[in-house]
Enzyme design. Structure first.
Site, short mmCIF file in Angstrom:
data_model
loop_
_atom_site.label_atom_id
_atom_site.label_comp_id
_atom_site.label_asym_id
_atom_site.label_seq_id
_atom_site.Cartn_x
_atom_site.Cartn_y
_atom_site.Cartn_z
N LYS A 1 31.74 20.10 46.49
CA LYS A 1 32.00 21.36 45.99
C LYS A 1 31.85 22.10 47.07
CE LYS A 1 30.26 25.24 44.04
NZ LYS A 1 31.15 25.98 44.63
N GLU B 1 20.81 23.47 55.16
CA GLU B 1 21.87 24.30 55.55
C GLU B 1 22.55 26.10 55.53
OE1 GLU B 1 21.73 23.44 59.14
OE2 GLU B 1 22.27 20.83 58.73
N GLU C 1 21.27 38.96 57.25
CA GLU C 1 22.58 37.87 58.01
C GLU C 1 23.34 39.18 57.79
OE1 GLU C 1 23.27 34.22 56.27
OE2 GLU C 1 24.24 34.15 58.50
N CYS D 1 27.15 31.04 61.03
CA CYS D 1 25.95 30.84 60.48
C CYS D 1 24.95 31.05 61.58
CB CYS D 1 25.54 29.74 59.70
SG CYS D 1 25.97 28.70 60.80
#
Ligand code: NAD
Length: 512
Positions: free
Chosen positions: A193, A268, A403, A302
Site C-alpha cells: 500500500k 523504517e 523531523e 528520511c
C-alpha cells in the site's frame, strides 16, 4: 515520447498512464488487473500547482481480501519455481524497469513533485535492486550445524508467505522497489500500500514486473487510505509480516496492530540526523556536503542532515558560506531538466515546515538564508519553500527535535568532540549522521559513538542496495537492503534428521 508539459504536467499523467497501464483510469493492481476501489474518492494533487489532476477510489477491505487470496496462490506458484528460474525472472524485472525508465521517471516527477533528475536516479536504483536480489535467489543457503547427537541438523530460510508493505510519499517508486525486490527474492508475495498521495509509479511498477515474468498476484498494489485499506491489510489473516516505511507516529500504530495479531514487523521511520563539521575539515567540501544533505529532494528525505553541528571556531564562517550558497539555489518546476529543488509534496507538509520555522524564529533562531515560501513562474498555487538556513539554533528547540522533512537546516554550535556527540545523541531519533574532519582517529571515534543506523565520514547520503539500512531509537527497527534486509523476509526453520540406524527414541530431549 517528448516531455512537453502542457497544463503544468497534469495531462501528461494520462498519456503516461495510457502508455504504461493501458488506460488512464486508476485503481489498485490486483491479480494482474487494474481494479476500481469501493471507498471514498481520493484526490491526487500536483505539488507544483496545487491542482487536482486525478481522482481514484479507496481500495477498501474487499479488494484487500481479493489481493491476499491471489497472493497466496501466486506465492505457491513462485516458490515452486527453481531458485535459478526466480533469479532469472528477477533479473528480467530489472531490465524491464530500465526499458521503461524514462516514462516511469516522468510519471514520478509529476505525481510526486520531485525533480526529474532525481526521479531518473531513483528509477535506475530500482532496476539495480532487482538485479542485486536476482543474484541472491540461488544463494539463500542454510547452515549445517554440528549438533552433539547422531542427527543431521540444518537450517532453511523460508518465506513468510504474504507480506504487507506500507510506504510513504517521499520516494514512492524507490521505496517500492527497495521492499518488493528482497520480498520476492525470499519467495514471498506482496500486498503493497503506497501513500494515498503518490500511488501511480508503484502501481505501474507492479505491472512491469508481471511483464518481466513474475506470476500475476505475486505483487499487488492496493491503493487507498492508511486507516482503511492499510489497516485492512495488516488485519488480514493471510498476511504474515508487515514492513512499514513512514512516520514514527504511524509506525507505532502499525506495530500495535501487528502485535494484536502476533505478527512481526519492520519499522523504517523518520530522522533528525546530525551532520557534524569540525574545524579541521575541508570546509569547501563540507559546505557543499551540508547543502546536499538537506536540500536534495527539498529536504524530504528520511536521512536529511537537518541538524548541522559546527565547531565554534568555524561556526560563523560556515554559516556565512552556507547562507550565501543557499541563496543561489534556484527552486523551480520539478519537470524542468535543470531543477535541483522542487516543491514540497503536499499542503500539510508545507504548513508543518512553515510552522516549525516560525516557532524557531520566535524562540531566537536567526534566518541566515531563505525562511519562507517562494514564487515560481508557472507554479502559482504550488508548495514551494525557499532553501533555508537557521543559525543560532539550540538543540532543545522543536526545529532541532522534530523531523521537519523540508529544505530547512538548523545550524548548532559545539565546543569539542564530547559536546558534538552529546548534541548529536540528544535526539529520540537515530537514523543517520555524518562527520567532516581530517583526523582519521576522530572519524572512527565519532562513527562509533553517534547513535545512528548509517554514518558517513567526509560524505553524505551514500546508500546502496548492497548495504544494510535502518534506524536506532525512534527511527525504527529491523533492516532493509543487503543480506540483512533479505533475512527480514525469511523465517528460519531448523530440520533434524536421525542418521543412526537404531537410535533410541527418547522420551524427552535427545542428548549427547
Ligand atoms: P505516514 O506515516 O503519514 O504514512 C506512511 C504510510 O502509512 C502511508 O501509506 C499511509 O497511508 C499509511 N498509514 C497511515 N495510517 C495508517 C494506519 N492506521 N494503518 C496502516 N497504514 C497507515 O508518513 P508519510 O508522511 O507518508 O511519510 C513521511 C515519513 O516517512 C517521514 O517521517 C520520513 O522520515 C519517513 N520515511 C522513512 C524512511 C526510512 O527508510 N526510514 C524512508 C522514507 C520516509
Amino acid at each position: 515520447m517528448t516531455f512537453s508539459v502542457e497544463k503544468n504536467g497534469e495531462n501528461q499523467v494520462s498519456s503516461l498512464l495510457t502508455t504504461m497501464l493501458g488506460t488512464d483510469q486508476f485503481g489498485s493492481w490486483i491479480n494482474g488487473q487494474l481494479v476500481s476501489g469501493t471507498g471514498d474518492n481520493i484526490d491526487l494533487v500536483n505539488a507544483a500547482t496545487g491542482n487536482v489532476f486525478m481522482q481514484y477510489q479507496d481500495a477498501g477491505s474487499v479488494n484487500v481480501e481479493h489481493a491476499a487470496q491471489a497472493a497466496v496462490l501466486a506465492q505457491r506458484e513462485w516458490f515452486s519455481m527453481t531458485a535459478t528460474a526466480r533469479g532469472r525472472t528477477m533479473y528480467n524485472c530489472g531490465a524491464k524497469v530500465r526499458e521503461a525508465a524514462e516514462d516511469l521517471a516522468k510519471l514520478e516527477c509529476i505525481s510526486a513533485g520531485k525533480p526529474l533528475r532525481d526521479c531518473r536516479v531513483e528509477v535506475a536504483k530500482v532496476a539495480e535492486m532487482f538485479e542485486y536480489y536476482a543474484g541472491w535467489c540461488d544463494k539463500m543457503t542454510g547452515q549445517v550445524i554440528p549438533v552433539p547427537t547422531s542427527h543431521l541438523n540444518y537450517t532453511r530460510h523460508e518465506p513468510f508467505g504474504v507480506v504487507v508493505q506500507i510506504t510513504p510519499w517521499n520516494a514512492p517508486v524507490f521505496t517500492g522497489g527497495w521492499q518488493i525486490a528482497p520480498a520476492i527474492c525470499a519467495g514471498n508475495a506482496v500486498l503493497l500500500k503506497p501513500s494515498e498521495l503518490t500511488p501511480l509509479s508503484t502501481t505501474v511498477l507492479a505491472k512491469l514486473l508481471e511483464e518481466a515474468g513474475i506470476p500475476k498476484g505475486l505483487v499487488n498494489v492496493i491503493n487507498g487510505l492508511g486507516h482503511t485499506t492499510g489497516a485492512a491489510a495488516i488485519a488480514n489473516k493471510l498476511c504474515k509480516k508487515v514492513i512499514f516505511v513512514g512516520s514514527p507516529k504511524t509506525g507505532s500504530l502499525i506495530a500495535g496492530a501487528a502485535a494484536q495479531r502476533v505478527i512481526p514487523c519492520v519499522l523504517e521511520l523518520g530522522g533528525k540526523s546530525a551532520n557534524i563539521i569540525f574545524d579541521d575539515a575541508n570546509l569547501d567540501r563540507a559546505v557543499v556536503g551540508a547543502q546536499a544533505a538537506i536540500f536534495a529532494a527539498a529536504g524530504q528525505s528520511c536521512v536529511s542532515g537537518s541538524r548541522l553541528l559546527v565547531h565554534k571556531n568555524v561556526y560563523q564562517e560556515v554559516v556565512e558560506r552556507l547562507a550565501s550558497a543557499t541563496d543561489k539555489i534556484a527552486v523551480n518546476l520539478p519537470w524542468l531538466e535543470e531543477t535541483m529543488v522542487g516543491p514540497v509534496n503536499n499542503i500539510n507538509q508545507f504548513n508543518h515546515i512553515k510552522a516549525l520555522v516560525a516557532e524557531a524564529v520566535a524562540q531566537g533562531a536567526k534566518v541566515a538564508a531563505g525562511g519562507g515560501e517562494c514564487n515560481v513562474l508557472g507554479g502559482e498555487g504550488g508548495y514551494f519553500y525557499k532553501p533555508t538556513v537557521l543559525a543560532d539554533v539550540a538543540n532543545n528547540m522543536s526545529v532541532a527535535q522534530e523531523e521537519i522533512f523540508g529544505p530547512v537546516v538548523s545550524v548548532i554550535p559545539f565546543d569539542d568532540e564530547d559536546h558534538a556527540i552529546a548534541i548529536a545523541n540528544d535526539s529520540r531519533f537515530g537514523l543517520a549522521g555524518a562527520v567532516w574532519t581530517a583526523d582519521i582517529g576522530r572519524a572512527h571515534r565519532m562513527a562509533a559513538q553517534v547513535n545512528a543506523g548509517t554514518f558517513w565520514v567526509n560524505s553524505y547520503k551514500a546508500i546502496n542496495v548492497m548495504s544494510p539500512f535502518g534506524g536506532f531509537g525512534e527511527s525504527g527497527y529491523g533492516r532493509s537492503s543487503g543480506y540483512e534486509g533479505l533475512l527480514e523476509y525469511t523465517q528460519t526453520k531448523s530440520v533434524w534428521i536421525e542418521t543412526a540406524k537404531d537410535a533410541a527414541i527418547q522420551f524427552g530431549y535427545s542428548v549427547e
